[in-house]
Design an enzyme around this catalytic site. Structure first.
Site, PDB file in Angstrom:
ATOM      1  N   ASP A 395      65.073  93.258  71.864  1.00 49.19           N
ATOM      2  CA  ASP A 395      64.680  94.687  72.080  1.00 49.19           C
ATOM      3  C   ASP A 395      64.047  95.223  70.847  1.00 49.19           C
ATOM      4  O   ASP A 395      64.031  94.858  69.755  1.00 49.19           O
ATOM      5  CB  ASP A 395      66.262  95.232  72.000  1.00 49.19           C
ATOM      6  CG  ASP A 395      66.200  96.661  73.136  1.00 49.19           C
ATOM      7  OD1 ASP A 395      65.001  97.265  73.175  1.00 49.19           O
ATOM      8  OD2 ASP A 395      67.396  97.082  73.236  1.00 49.19           O
ATOM      9  N   GLU A 450      68.946 103.198  82.442  1.00 52.11           N
ATOM     10  CA  GLU A 450      69.548 103.946  81.666  1.00 52.11           C
ATOM     11  C   GLU A 450      69.242 105.396  81.318  1.00 52.11           C
ATOM     12  O   GLU A 450      69.853 106.116  80.358  1.00 52.11           O
ATOM     13  CB  GLU A 450      69.198 103.178  80.151  1.00 52.11           C
ATOM     14  CG  GLU A 450      69.945 101.714  80.170  1.00 52.11           C
ATOM     15  CD  GLU A 450      69.537 100.986  78.719  1.00 52.11           C
ATOM     16  OE1 GLU A 450      70.041 101.359  77.662  1.00 52.11           O
ATOM     17  OE2 GLU A 450      68.442 100.274  78.694  1.00 52.11           O
TER      18      GLU A 450
END
Length: 636
Positions: A395, A450
């Protein structure tokens, strides 16, 4: 006094634009050399032209005689030469590209490539060389620049795409994480600014999706620069100066084009990319994943007990993977701080062994900063492999600059060497990476589950834009986020098929699945690798119904924006009779999901009552007397 590079490039480009503007009125009197590249009469046709007066090169694309991309500037500027003007033609070389390759994930596992390639060689009066390589296939046109050694660093491109001004356009404002939301404009009315290069246009000659392929650390990522009032979108590189140590082949500037069905099922950007670097990919296994971030957040990421419970649930459902997200190697009392003794303190080996005994593989989240240096990678990657971890979710790259792309080059090679599948988040978008490095199962690069600002229109645009060019980790299935997502429950089920991802991360909680047994049962059946993909119905921003085949069964996912309606979907799956089992939103009385079963013939119309901002999922299998369901025992 030395002139700053930025000023020099600006002056150079301004001079070029001025030269082009002054020559346009007299173009009919000027001599022009023209070359064409196409595979067949009705396929996309590239037209490359050289203006002998200015020495400028333009490229246009048409289909069946109708415009797709109007004549657009082609050129590149380096330290040693301006290769965007003053060019003279040297020679042409043609070849045919015929290939077959197998992938581990994507729209189709078995791919065939047929392209015509033309290499046009040019030189400046000073002898600087430029090869323009153009490829055309049944579903696209692409070009790249090839330069010999000694040209110096790249200072920019004059490459551009000029679309008909009134062409409908679906654009995403550029962000370094590629998570912008798509919105509709026309090519000319889009506001001035930078846009992601996954831009879709509806032109007289068909749809055109702009894209990039074979992007590595030898170059820099591209975005589109647009000035409102024109249909031109210019290539802007992430770096003002791209380091070049020798010969250079730039990334492909690609235009996926055709009708909407052709664009949606295209693998053109993968087809342009280099062959796989993984000699034996047998260890790379796509699959569905119980993802625990939206299910349990930070607390779950730091709890062995919670993770074992998630493993138990995945095992019960025969889902092949469980993903442990952020927190698992951080200090308990200092969130986001790495425990320096993680290799000896971590409970991860215990979880991996527990999961292995239940037939579940573990995927772990890791921050890119912990893989920055050779020393860090030498500590992390062999340890994860030794523990038995199956994949890594890396990430926060948040850059397409050359330095970060060189990091990608390294991490791709090293994760392959350590047999770790990869899910990139906060990342670039695929750009051919999954053909060359098939352990890359999916990438985020999308405004996904998200996000709290998504719209149903955005959800119905993604199958025609971002997901066209490669696997997309949208993370569907977050039923518990009622009020935070714009779509209905049935549409959420449909996303598991409408969106392709080699690791399909289900974002819900076990409780939310158990409250929706029809959704849970459908997820139990869904694979993450497909034998074929078809668009059954669609219009960007309004509706998208995709069918994906695994063996002799077709899975359907439909998502819609706007008011409730009766959806009518052509069942173009093949001849014969099909048992079709749908999962729909209840339209009578209580909320919830309902199931319908019917037998239809191939070519019939499937009708589904869709609620506002709704959708559906379906499973179709060959029918014969005695067949009452398409659901089958799941063996992972």
């Amino acid at each position: 006094m030395a002139v700053p590079i930025r000023t020099a490039v600006a002056a150079l480009c301004a001079g070029l634009v001025a030269a082009l503007l002054t020559t346009v009125p007299a173009r009919a009197e000027q001599q022009e050399r023209v070359w064409a590249v196409s595979t067949a009469a009705h396929a996309p046709r590239a037209r490359i032209s050289l203006d002998d007066t200015t020495g400028t090169v333009h490229l246009a694309v048409s289909r069946d005689g109708r415009k797709v991309v109007e004549p657009s500037s082609v050129g590149i500027v380096t330290e040693q030469a301006d290769l965007s003007q003053g060019l003279r033609f040297l020679h042409r070389k043609d070849r045919t590209v015929d290939e077959r390759y197998l992938t581990r994930s994507g729209k189709r596992l078995d791919r065939r490539v047929h392209m015509k390639e033309t290499r046009l060689s040019f030189a400046t009066a000073a002898g600087a060389r430029l090869d323009l390589v153009v490829r055309a296939s049944a579903d696209g046109v692409a070009y790249r620049y090839v330069l010999p050694a000694g040209h110096g660093d790249v200072l920019g491109e004059t490459s551009a795409f000029t679309l008909p001004p009134d062409a409908s356009a679906w654009l995403s404002t550029y962000r370094v994480d590629n998570e912008g939301r798509f919105a509709r404009y026309t090519a000319a009315t889009a506001p001035t600014g930078a846009y992601s290069d996954q831009a879709l246009f509806a032109t007289p000659g068909g749809y055109a999706l702009l894209a990039e392929s074979d992007l590595t650390g030898s170059c820099s990522g591209a975005r589109l620069d647009h000035t409102q009032g024109t249909g031109t979108y210019r290539i802007q590189l992430a770096d003002e100066r791209v380091r070049a140590d020798g010969p250079l082949a730039t990334p492909w500037r690609a235009m996926v084009t055709g009708d909407l069905a052709t664009v949606t099922r295209s693998t053109f950007t993968d087809d342009l990319a280099p062959a796989s670097e993984v000699a034996d990919p047998a260890w790379i296994r796509p699959g569905t994943v119980l993802w625990t971030w939206l299910a349990g957040g930070r607390a779950a990421g730091q709890s062995l007990a919670a993770q074992k419970a998630y493993v138990d649930y995945a095992a019960e459902r025969n889902w092949p993977y469980e993903a442990v997200d952020s927190g698992w190697y951080f200090k308990k009392d200092e969130w986001d701080v790495t425990d320096p003794d993680w290799q000896t303190n971590s409970w991860m080996p215990e979880l991996v062994a527990y999961a292995r005994a239940k037939g579940v593989g573990i995927v772990v989240w890791i921050h890119r900063r912990d893989l920055d240096t050779p020393e860090e990678r030498d500590r992390w990657l062999p340890t994860l492999e030794r523990w038995g971890v199956k994949g890594v979710k890396i990430d926060f790259m948040n850059s397409e600059a050359q330095a970060m792309l060189r990091w990608y080059d390294t991490i791709l090679s090293e994760t392959a060497a350590h047999h770790l599948m990869v899910d990139f988040h906060g990342s670039t978008i695929p750009k051919g990476i999954q053909r060359t490095w098939p352990q890359v199962m999916t990438l985020e690069g999308v405004g996904g589950e998200e996000k709290r600002t998504n719209t149903a229109a955005h959800l119905t645009t993604l199958p025609f834009t971002r997901n066209v060019i490669g696997s997309m980790d949208f993370t569907p299935g977050a039923f518990q986020r009622v009020g935070l997502r714009p779509n209905s429950d049935a549409a959420e089920v449909g996303l598991a098929v409408a969106y392709e991802s080699g690791l399909q991360m289900f974002a819900g909680t076990p409780e939310s699945y158990d409250e929706r047994p029809l959704a849970r049962a459908f997820f139990d059946q869904v694979p993450a690798a497909w034998d074929d993909t078809r668009l059954l119905a669609g219009q960007p921003g309004q509706e998208a119904v995709l069918a994906r085949r695994s063996g002799d069964r077709w899975f359907l996912g439909g998502v819609y924006s706007g008011a409730a309606r009766t959806a009518r979907v052509p069942l173009t799956l093949g001849p014969g009779r099909w048992l079709v089992e749908t999962v729909e939103d209840s339209t009578v009385g209580a909320d919830g999901l309902v199931q319908d079963r019917r037998v239809l013939r191939g070519g019939d119309t499937l009708t589904v009552d869709v609620v506002a901002q709704g959708g559906f999922a379906a499973l179709a299998c060959p029918w014969r007397p005695g067949v009452t369901t398409c659901h089958r025992p799941v063996l992972r």
